[in-house]
Design a protein around this motif. Sequence first.
Motif, PDB file in Angstrom:
ATOM      1  N   GLY A 117       0.820  -1.204   0.000  1.00  0.00           N
ATOM      2  CA  GLY A 117       0.000   0.000   0.000  1.00  0.00           C
ATOM      3  C   GLY A 117       0.856   1.258   0.000  1.00  0.00           C
ATOM      4  N   THR A 118       1.944   1.216   0.746  1.00  0.00           N
ATOM      5  CA  THR A 118       2.851   2.367   0.770  1.00  0.00           C
ATOM      6  C   THR A 118       3.477   2.622  -0.594  1.00  0.00           C
ATOM      7  OG1 THR A 118       3.365   1.774   3.050  1.00  0.00           O
ATOM      8  CG2 THR A 118       4.752   3.439   2.042  1.00  0.00           C
ATOM      9  N   ASP A 119       3.746   1.561  -1.351  1.00  0.00           N
ATOM     10  CA  ASP A 119       4.235   1.769  -2.724  1.00  0.00           C
ATOM     11  C   ASP A 119       3.202   2.595  -3.505  1.00  0.00           C
ATOM     12  OD1 ASP A 119       6.398   0.059  -2.222  1.00  0.00           O
ATOM     13  OD2 ASP A 119       5.443  -1.670  -3.149  1.00  0.00           O
ATOM     14  N   ALA A 120       1.934   2.267  -3.321  1.00  0.00           N
ATOM     15  CA  ALA A 120       0.884   2.928  -4.107  1.00  0.00           C
ATOM     16  C   ALA A 120       0.704   4.385  -3.683  1.00  0.00           C
ATOM     17  CB  ALA A 120      -0.431   2.161  -3.987  1.00  0.00           C
ATOM     18  N   THR A 121       0.695   4.662  -2.376  1.00  0.00           N
ATOM     19  CA  THR A 121       0.550   6.061  -1.956  1.00  0.00           C
ATOM     20  C   THR A 121       1.772   6.873  -2.388  1.00  0.00           C
ATOM     21  OG1 THR A 121       1.389   5.524   0.272  1.00  0.00           O
ATOM     22  CG2 THR A 121      -0.994   5.576  -0.004  1.00  0.00           C
ATOM     23  N   THR A 122       2.951   6.259  -2.271  1.00  0.00           N
ATOM     24  CA  THR A 122       4.179   6.953  -2.679  1.00  0.00           C
ATOM     25  C   THR A 122       4.183   7.201  -4.181  1.00  0.00           C
ATOM     26  OG1 THR A 122       5.385   5.900  -0.862  1.00  0.00           O
ATOM     27  CG2 THR A 122       6.716   6.793  -2.673  1.00  0.00           C
ATOM     28  N   GLN A 123       3.790   6.196  -4.942  1.00  0.00           N
ATOM     29  CA  GLN A 123       3.778   6.325  -6.398  1.00  0.00           C
ATOM     30  C   GLN A 123       2.744   7.355  -6.863  1.00  0.00           C
ATOM     31  OE1 GLN A 123       2.383   2.905  -8.770  1.00  0.00           O
ATOM     32  NE2 GLN A 123       4.437   2.842  -9.649  1.00  0.00           N
ATOM     33  N   ALA A 124       1.598   7.379  -6.197  1.00  0.00           N
ATOM     34  CA  ALA A 124       0.571   8.370  -6.553  1.00  0.00           C
ATOM     35  C   ALA A 124       1.116   9.787  -6.359  1.00  0.00           C
ATOM     36  CB  ALA A 124      -0.689   8.154  -5.717  1.00  0.00           C
ATOM     37  N   LEU A 125       1.825  10.008  -5.252  1.00  0.00           N
ATOM     38  CA  LEU A 125       2.407  11.338  -5.038  1.00  0.00           C
ATOM     39  C   LEU A 125       3.486  11.633  -6.074  1.00  0.00           C
ATOM     40  CD1 LEU A 125       2.652  11.776  -1.165  1.00  0.00           C
ATOM     41  CD2 LEU A 125       0.792  12.365  -2.729  1.00  0.00           C
ATOM     42  N   MET A 126       4.225  10.616  -6.493  1.00  0.00           N
ATOM     43  CA  MET A 126       5.232  10.826  -7.551  1.00  0.00           C
ATOM     44  C   MET A 126       4.544  11.275  -8.844  1.00  0.00           C
ATOM     45  SD  MET A 126       7.901   7.626  -7.003  1.00  0.00           S
ATOM     46  CE  MET A 126       9.204   8.213  -8.117  1.00  0.00           C
ATOM     47  N   VAL A 127       3.433  10.643  -9.179  1.00  0.00           N
ATOM     48  CA  VAL A 127       2.714  11.031 -10.400  1.00  0.00           C
ATOM     49  C   VAL A 127       2.241  12.480 -10.275  1.00  0.00           C
ATOM     50  CG1 VAL A 127       0.686  10.607 -11.843  1.00  0.00           C
ATOM     51  CG2 VAL A 127       1.982   8.670 -10.927  1.00  0.00           C
ATOM     52  N   ALA A 128       1.666  12.809  -9.123  1.00  0.00           N
ATOM     53  CA  ALA A 128       1.174  14.175  -8.919  1.00  0.00           C
ATOM     54  C   ALA A 128       2.316  15.191  -9.002  1.00  0.00           C
ATOM     55  CB  ALA A 128       0.467  14.274  -7.565  1.00  0.00           C
ATOM     56  N   ARG A 129       3.455  14.827  -8.427  1.00  0.00           N
ATOM     57  CA  ARG A 129       4.606  15.750  -8.467  1.00  0.00           C
ATOM     58  C   ARG A 129       5.160  15.881  -9.881  1.00  0.00           C
ATOM     59  NH1 ARG A 129       6.295  13.272  -2.684  1.00  0.00           N
ATOM     60  NH2 ARG A 129       5.508  15.008  -1.429  1.00  0.00           N
ATOM     61  N   ALA A 130       5.187  14.762 -10.595  1.00  0.00           N
ATOM     62  CA  ALA A 130       5.667  14.822 -11.979  1.00  0.00           C
ATOM     63  C   ALA A 130       4.727  15.690 -12.819  1.00  0.00           C
ATOM     64  CB  ALA A 130       5.762  13.414 -12.561  1.00  0.00           C
ATOM     65  N   ALA A 131       3.435  15.612 -12.530  1.00  0.00           N
ATOM     66  CA  ALA A 131       2.455  16.356 -13.330  1.00  0.00           C
ATOM     67  C   ALA A 131       2.495  17.848 -13.039  1.00  0.00           C
ATOM     68  CB  ALA A 131       1.053  15.811 -13.059  1.00  0.00           C
ATOM     69  N   THR A 132       2.718  18.199 -11.783  1.00  0.00           N
ATOM     70  CA  THR A 132       2.612  19.594 -11.378  1.00  0.00           C
ATOM     71  C   THR A 132       3.955  20.300 -11.280  1.00  0.00           C
ATOM     72  OG1 THR A 132       2.750  18.982  -9.041  1.00  0.00           O
ATOM     73  CG2 THR A 132       0.531  19.130 -10.005  1.00  0.00           C
ATOM     74  N   GLY A 133       5.023  19.537 -11.166  1.00  0.00           N
ATOM     75  CA  GLY A 133       6.321  20.144 -10.892  1.00  0.00           C
ATOM     76  C   GLY A 133       6.393  20.747  -9.499  1.00  0.00           C
ATOM     77  N   ARG A 134       5.446  20.374  -8.646  1.00  0.00           N
ATOM     78  CA  ARG A 134       5.427  20.898  -7.273  1.00  0.00           C
ATOM     79  C   ARG A 134       5.814  19.798  -6.288  1.00  0.00           C
ATOM     80  NH1 ARG A 134      -0.599  23.447  -7.566  1.00  0.00           N
ATOM     81  NH2 ARG A 134      -0.392  24.670  -9.466  1.00  0.00           N
ATOM     82  N   THR A 135       5.938  20.183  -5.024  1.00  0.00           N
ATOM     83  CA  THR A 135       6.506  19.230  -4.058  1.00  0.00           C
ATOM     84  C   THR A 135       5.558  18.785  -2.936  1.00  0.00           C
ATOM     85  OG1 THR A 135       7.325  21.010  -2.661  1.00  0.00           O
ATOM     86  CG2 THR A 135       8.829  20.200  -4.359  1.00  0.00           C
ATOM     87  N   LYS A 136       4.669  19.667  -2.487  1.00  0.00           N
ATOM     88  CA  LYS A 136       3.979  19.396  -1.233  1.00  0.00           C
ATOM     89  C   LYS A 136       2.741  18.495  -1.410  1.00  0.00           C
ATOM     90  CE  LYS A 136       6.390  21.998   1.660  1.00  0.00           C
ATOM     91  NZ  LYS A 136       7.576  22.165   0.797  1.00  0.00           N
ATOM     92  N   ALA A 137       2.512  17.667  -0.387  1.00  0.00           N
ATOM     93  CA  ALA A 137       1.276  16.889  -0.306  1.00  0.00           C
ATOM     94  C   ALA A 137       0.533  17.320   0.956  1.00  0.00           C
ATOM     95  CB  ALA A 137       1.577  15.404  -0.253  1.00  0.00           C
ATOM     96  N   LEU A 138      -0.736  17.640   0.809  1.00  0.00           N
ATOM     97  CA  LEU A 138      -1.566  17.916   1.979  1.00  0.00           C
ATOM     98  C   LEU A 138      -2.122  16.590   2.488  1.00  0.00           C
ATOM     99  CD1 LEU A 138      -3.724  21.034   0.951  1.00  0.00           C
ATOM    100  CD2 LEU A 138      -1.351  20.920   1.745  1.00  0.00           C
ATOM    101  N   ILE A 139      -1.973  16.335   3.768  1.00  0.00           N
ATOM    102  CA  ILE A 139      -2.514  15.110   4.370  1.00  0.00           C
ATOM    103  C   ILE A 139      -3.211  15.468   5.681  1.00  0.00           C
ATOM    104  CG2 ILE A 139      -0.774  13.591   3.329  1.00  0.00           C
ATOM    105  CD1 ILE A 139       0.685  13.552   6.005  1.00  0.00           C
ATOM    106  N   ALA A 140      -4.164  14.644   6.057  1.00  0.00           N
ATOM    107  CA  ALA A 140      -4.902  14.917   7.301  1.00  0.00           C
ATOM    108  C   ALA A 140      -4.062  14.503   8.502  1.00  0.00           C
ATOM    109  CB  ALA A 140      -6.224  14.169   7.301  1.00  0.00           C
ATOM    110  N   HIS A 141      -4.072  15.332   9.503  1.00  0.00           N
ATOM    111  CA  HIS A 141      -3.367  15.012  10.747  1.00  0.00           C
ATOM    112  C   HIS A 141      -3.861  13.671  11.300  1.00  0.00           C
ATOM    113  CE1 HIS A 141      -1.249  15.690  14.481  1.00  0.00           C
ATOM    114  NE2 HIS A 141      -2.346  15.322  15.127  1.00  0.00           N
ATOM    115  N   GLY A 142      -2.915  12.785  11.576  1.00  0.00           N
ATOM    116  CA  GLY A 142      -3.259  11.506  12.181  1.00  0.00           C
ATOM    117  C   GLY A 142      -3.640  10.409  11.194  1.00  0.00           C
ATOM    118  N   ALA A 143      -3.760  10.764   9.926  1.00  0.00           N
ATOM    119  CA  ALA A 143      -4.140   9.744   8.940  1.00  0.00           C
ATOM    120  C   ALA A 143      -2.963   8.820   8.655  1.00  0.00           C
ATOM    121  CB  ALA A 143      -4.603  10.410   7.647  1.00  0.00           C
ATOM    122  N   TYR A 144      -3.269   7.561   8.414  1.00  0.00           N
ATOM    123  CA  TYR A 144      -2.236   6.579   8.091  1.00  0.00           C
ATOM    124  C   TYR A 144      -2.158   6.408   6.584  1.00  0.00           C
ATOM    125  CZ  TYR A 144       0.556   2.321   8.137  1.00  0.00           C
ATOM    126  OH  TYR A 144       1.560   1.405   7.942  1.00  0.00           O
TER     127      TYR A 144
END
Lengths: 408, 408
Positions: A117-144
């Motif tokens: 599952g961590t591969d998938a969340t990490t990879q999804a953020l990589m796709v988003a970063r590649a698409a936007t050229g940006r770095t930050k991910a917003l996540i909910a406090h305490g979320a796993y």
Amino acid sequence: MTGFSDASLRERAARVVPGGMYGHLNAALHGDAYPQFFVRGEGARQWDADGREYVDLMCSWGPMIVGHRNPRVEAAAAAQQALGDCLNGPGPVMVELAELLVDLIPSADWAMFSKNGTDATTQALMVARAATGRTKALIAHGAYHGADPWCTPGLSGTTPNQRADTVEFTYNDLASAEAAAEEAGDVAAILVTPFKHDSFEDQEPADADFARGLRALADRIGAALVIDDVRAGWRLDLRGSWEPFGVRPDLTAWSKAMANGFPIAAVTGVDALRGPAQTLYSTGSFWFSAAAMAAAKATIEILRETDGPALMERAGARLREGLAAQAASHGFAIKQTGPVAIPWLSFEDDATLDKGMRWAAACLSEGVYLHPWHNWFLSTAHTDEEIDRALLGTDAAFAKLRAAFGAD
Amino acid sequence: MTGFSDASLRERAARVVPGGMYGHLNAALHGDAYPQFFVRGEGARQWDADGREYVDLMCSWGPMIVGHRNPRVEAAAAAQQALGDCLNGPGPVMVELAELLVDLIPSADWAMFSKNGTDATTQALMVARAATGRTKALIAHGAYHGADPWCTPGLSGTTPNQRADTVEFTYNDLASAEAAAEEAGDVAAILVTPFKHDSFEDQEPADADFARGLRALADRIGAALVIDDVRAGWRLDLRGSWEPFGVRPDLTAWSKAMANGFPIAAVTGVDALRGPAQTLYSTGSFWFSAAAMAAAKATIEILRETDGPALMERAGARLREGLAAQAASHGFAIKQTGPVAIPWLSFEDDATLDKGMRWAAACLSEGVYLHPWHNWFLSTAHTDEEIDRALLGTDAAFAKLRAAFGAD
């Protein structure tokens, strides 16, 4: 290996594994009553290393969804394994599985596969970063979102740099997400679970307005909306857990129940992110292995053909009603939170979880495996008979708890 | 699924997978001659989706080590699978496997398990960081340590923060490692492959003085020496690939060939790091699944009982001698680098890899699967007969290449 017991295995494990065990299945985190080692699963049942049988309300912490040793899933994986699993390229089944996901999930125009599952969340953020050229991910406090250094709930072994690309908001508080986006500025993605399923807390459904608001926020700032459906996926809505809200993500991370215990994860995404996804170098030695993909295809086909989520909702409703009646009859005020297929029970006035821990321990001794601080999971193998069997145990556990606490 | 071909599968895949495929098994990276989809493996052979049979000199890019569908490994995994794989805790086999590793590997006092090689390299650095309270990892320029954002060779989708905790040195250049340690200051770990196996380059053994010098440097600065044995592990020395130098790491990352294709990875470590390892929260839904552990135990037992590395060295020596004679007879100047069990062949005066690509393509058409820019892998299934069958193909490929280039 013969002549073992949970105690003897723990003693041996303590010598060759740090702490004897680690991670989410570490019984030391769960309470003294919890067995550490398991030897067998069948349908809705599991057996521990001491031979004790349980109605399994944790489903291996999510992965089991059509029953332990589901014959159709096991046959599909075994048939593929008999030809080949880990080869010099993927098998035809990779294409079939990707086609199935694209057919089933409205927000999926493509799929990429991995293991955790961590591969998938990490990879999804990589796709988003590649698409936007940006770095930050917003996540909910305490979320796993997994246990990689960027997201593990334990900070030990992580570095400040590894944690620096996430900015937190409060679940179900759209204004906090908007403020976090403003603060971060450079937002590639909003990563969110479909409901709040943090450990040690009552579960909380997403407000429809919050879900729709995050979609609108992502659109406004040009970030990707990523649903982390690793834990909830396949149990609520096969089309994606926010489909009932009419909220479609740009990217979704899937894993856990996808192949009924066989190891696989996936990212699905919309067409606009296909090009950026192609630019990643993201891979693993076993990511294209065919047996787990055959198991995933069989699992998802079963869930679709039998309307698995409806079966699990029926099981969950029966369990919830039964638990509510039992708690009332034994004079306990309880809260039952989360979707009924991914249930949890907590006691009112139990900030220390003392009651919850005692009740869960009593359930174990009555042959019901559930958990005092992590949500449970149901499967399509939880027939009325299995739920009723579980309810026999939970009732006895409430009675024991009542005896321990004295008359109400 | 019937009536497919490699071409029809690629066409379908192009619609549902970004680029039709991704990662290290993406045939688009390998050359036009490479098949993308595979349907079967047996012993030292694989079959692609067009039904073409190959002597497999890539071993699924490492994982296969005792032959595709090794009966003993398959039986061990199937027997465990028939009881249960992914349960509410590990099976007794986790203890047995950890005991086997501790027994076999002199630098292993404990083991932790995961799924991907990248999980293991990442987890090893977490242990080192937890132990030292420091952040930086020294790594060799160009070395592959996995595909997580911190180490993937492609920068797309990664952030500067994710890359900020590594500092590079030059492989086999101890002074450069000492300078990097000086520059970084805050060094938690020195992470190094047991030999230089970078893609697109001739392989290079580690100098014994370099290996011993890194050990001394790690000791002097109080950092952990971590060997990334993901790629080389189990083929050279079952005790760890630097054991012949007498150099023992503090931590070792293992994966690929550990379970003959079943998905598993491990970190082993010395007793002094047991406590720090206990402080991590590092886990995954399938990390404790029992079938892959049973496969790992069987694979390692076979390798130990049969002296697998000696068998692979025999196969590799036979291959290397055969290739050398063929190249000479066809008038090609070649380089054969790396340990013979993890071989690679390149042509002199072939900076563009034109000769290498053409020769590899000709090998494919002659039923030999090997690679023009990534090291190959042998297995214990590479008997004299299999090597001789491969050499028939490579000889025909040299002849084709000679015909294409004209008389020497």
